[in-house]
Design a protein around this motif. Sequence first.
Motif, mmCIF file in Angstrom:
data_model
loop_
_atom_site.group_PDB
_atom_site.id
_atom_site.type_symbol
_atom_site.label_atom_id
_atom_site.label_comp_id
_atom_site.label_asym_id
_atom_site.label_seq_id
_atom_site.Cartn_x
_atom_site.Cartn_y
_atom_site.Cartn_z
ATOM 1 N N SER A 4 0.763 -1.171 0.019
ATOM 2 C CA SER A 4 -0.019 0.118 -0.078
ATOM 3 C C SER A 4 0.882 1.425 0.073
ATOM 4 O O SER A 4 0.352 2.352 -0.029
ATOM 5 N N LYS A 35 8.755 0.819 10.140
ATOM 6 C CA LYS A 35 7.579 0.070 9.227
ATOM 7 C C LYS A 35 6.816 -1.092 9.950
ATOM 8 O O LYS A 35 7.575 -1.789 10.782
ATOM 9 N N HIS A 91 3.166 -3.688 9.526
ATOM 10 C CA HIS A 91 1.765 -4.163 8.914
ATOM 11 C C HIS A 91 0.984 -4.389 9.916
ATOM 12 O O HIS A 91 -0.156 -4.980 9.779
ATOM 13 N N TRP A 129 7.601 3.443 -0.084
ATOM 14 C CA TRP A 129 7.636 4.586 -0.304
ATOM 15 C C TRP A 129 7.581 5.696 0.815
ATOM 16 O O TRP A 129 8.302 6.642 0.697
ATOM 17 N N PHE A 180 11.254 -5.140 -7.178
ATOM 18 C CA PHE A 180 10.522 -4.802 -6.072
ATOM 19 C C PHE A 180 9.637 -3.490 -6.022
ATOM 20 O O PHE A 180 8.343 -3.420 -5.884
ATOM 21 N N VAL A 181 10.341 -2.456 -6.672
ATOM 22 C CA VAL A 181 9.877 -1.114 -6.769
ATOM 23 C C VAL A 181 9.423 -1.437 -8.288
ATOM 24 O O VAL A 181 10.060 -1.181 -9.313
ATOM 25 N N ARG A 232 -4.587 1.925 0.399
ATOM 26 C CA ARG A 232 -4.536 1.954 -0.974
ATOM 27 C C ARG A 232 -5.632 1.016 -1.392
ATOM 28 O O ARG A 232 -6.176 0.158 -0.849
ATOM 29 N N SER A 279 10.502 9.883 -6.031
ATOM 30 C CA SER A 279 9.711 9.682 -7.039
ATOM 31 C C SER A 279 9.878 8.239 -7.272
ATOM 32 O O SER A 279 11.203 7.586 -7.027
HETATM 33 S S1 PPS Z 1 5.572 -3.900 1.160
HETATM 34 O O1 PPS Z 1 6.127 -5.222 0.527
HETATM 35 O O2 PPS Z 1 4.016 -4.312 1.660
HETATM 36 O O3 PPS Z 1 6.292 -3.218 1.737
HETATM 37 O O4 PPS Z 1 5.309 -3.026 -0.324
HETATM 38 P P1 PPS Z 1 4.822 -1.532 -0.195
HETATM 39 O O5 PPS Z 1 6.113 -0.870 -0.151
HETATM 40 O O6 PPS Z 1 3.835 -1.275 0.771
HETATM 41 O O7 PPS Z 1 4.223 -1.474 -1.812
HETATM 42 C C1 PPS Z 1 4.867 -1.544 -2.948
HETATM 43 C C2 PPS Z 1 4.090 -0.894 -3.993
HETATM 44 O O8 PPS Z 1 4.381 0.540 -3.912
HETATM 45 C C3 PPS Z 1 4.825 1.029 -5.128
HETATM 46 N N1 PPS Z 1 5.845 2.132 -4.980
HETATM 47 C C4 PPS Z 1 5.854 3.561 -5.333
HETATM 48 N N2 PPS Z 1 4.820 3.857 -5.931
HETATM 49 C C5 PPS Z 1 4.938 5.201 -6.195
HETATM 50 N N3 PPS Z 1 6.030 6.074 -5.916
HETATM 51 C C6 PPS Z 1 6.929 5.612 -5.256
HETATM 52 N N4 PPS Z 1 8.138 6.169 -5.063
HETATM 53 C C7 PPS Z 1 6.909 4.024 -4.925
HETATM 54 N N5 PPS Z 1 8.029 3.323 -4.195
HETATM 55 C C8 PPS Z 1 7.194 2.062 -4.185
HETATM 56 C C9 PPS Z 1 5.585 -0.285 -5.638
HETATM 57 O O9 PPS Z 1 5.932 0.100 -6.986
HETATM 58 C C10 PPS Z 1 4.498 -1.273 -5.482
HETATM 59 O O10 PPS Z 1 3.193 -1.031 -6.070
HETATM 60 P P2 PPS Z 1 3.027 -1.571 -7.818
HETATM 61 O O11 PPS Z 1 1.551 -1.341 -8.074
HETATM 62 O O12 PPS Z 1 3.344 -3.206 -7.474
HETATM 63 O O13 PPS Z 1 4.264 -1.021 -8.430
#
Ligand code: PPS
Length: 313
Positions: A59, A110, A112, A63, A246-247, A129, A225
């Motif tokens: 969610s 962090k 959950h 980030w 992962f990102v 989210r 970003s």
């Molecule tokens: S986790 O494993 O629960 O810690 O994952 P989490 O960090 O909560 O969520 C991962 C999703 O966040 C997206 N993400 C971002 N979105 C927008 N801007 C930034 N900077 C950013 N960094 C991480 C990441 O891509 C995952 O979403 P999805 O939809 O899979 O791309």
Amino acid sequence: MHRRLLDYGITVLGLLASGVWGLMGPLHSLLMRLRWKRFRMYQFKTRPDDVFIVTYPKSGTTWMQMIAWQLKSGGSLDFRHIEDVVPFIDRCGPAELPRLEALESPRFFKSHLSYEDVPPGARYIYVVRNLKDVAVSYYYHHLLMEDFRGGLDVFVKMLVNRRTNGGSWARHVLSWLEHRNAPNVLFLSYEEMQADLPGTIRRVAQFSGIALDEERLPLLVEQCSVAFMKKLEARFDPRLSRRGNFVRKGETGEGLRELDATLQAALAAEEQQVLDRARVLDSSGALERLLRGEAPTNGAATEAEPQKQQKMG
Ligand code: PPS
């Protein structure tokens, strides 16, 4: 007495888990939960200025960890892994205590955890989210991290049957929704973070008691970003990654694009529980729109924050 009983139970379960039963997921989760309870109840002490970044998985946790660290450090990229500077508290145990104690205030963590399970006595940023996008993101997470081999349809079934390690999305969101106006809670959505990242950074700074240098804001926005974070992928990956990133995409609306009508319908009951409660809590409809994944257009959600700061001193 309670502590001795808890320790005894954990030891017995530990022995079982290390044998054949160790392969059983539910027993493993129960053991983790008990370990965490012992750590939380008897060892880990929150400070009033600690800030917990809490989410249902996928969610926007990572980030928000980056936003928090960028604010705290004034834009430093001098960190090996984000969890070194913003630890994942749910995975910490007694061995980590000295490291957690040594972190400078305000400490960011962090988590959950649901509202009931999070350590009390601190401040909490909750990021929600929309469920459809969570479902798609969580599916790719399972392919990447959990050796999951099924299709999106199988995964959605697992999600609604609460077979993922995140448990019920609705239960998680509801536990925090009730406290969204508490002075020590900042309730945000992934979608509003996307719609207004500079505004989000300001809100997080104000809530966390960090003086924001406005001249540095463009740098912080750039470094938080998705494009920038992708370039530093290894610092955010939980080190389990085998395939892919992962990102990943960091977009809103993927759920509507990737989930067909049947899968969207399968998620509807879970979503509806949260939307129904939101309608009761806020008759204006703003909260419901936020939970549907619509970013607020008038900044109304920010109005309560100066008050929160005053109450927090
Ligand atoms: S986790 O494993 O629960 O810690 O994952 P989490 O960090 O909560 O969520 C991962 C999703 O966040 C997206 N993400 C971002 N979105 C927008 N801007 C930034 N900077 C950013 N960094 C991480 C990441 O891509 C995952 O979403 P999805 O939809 O899979 O791309």
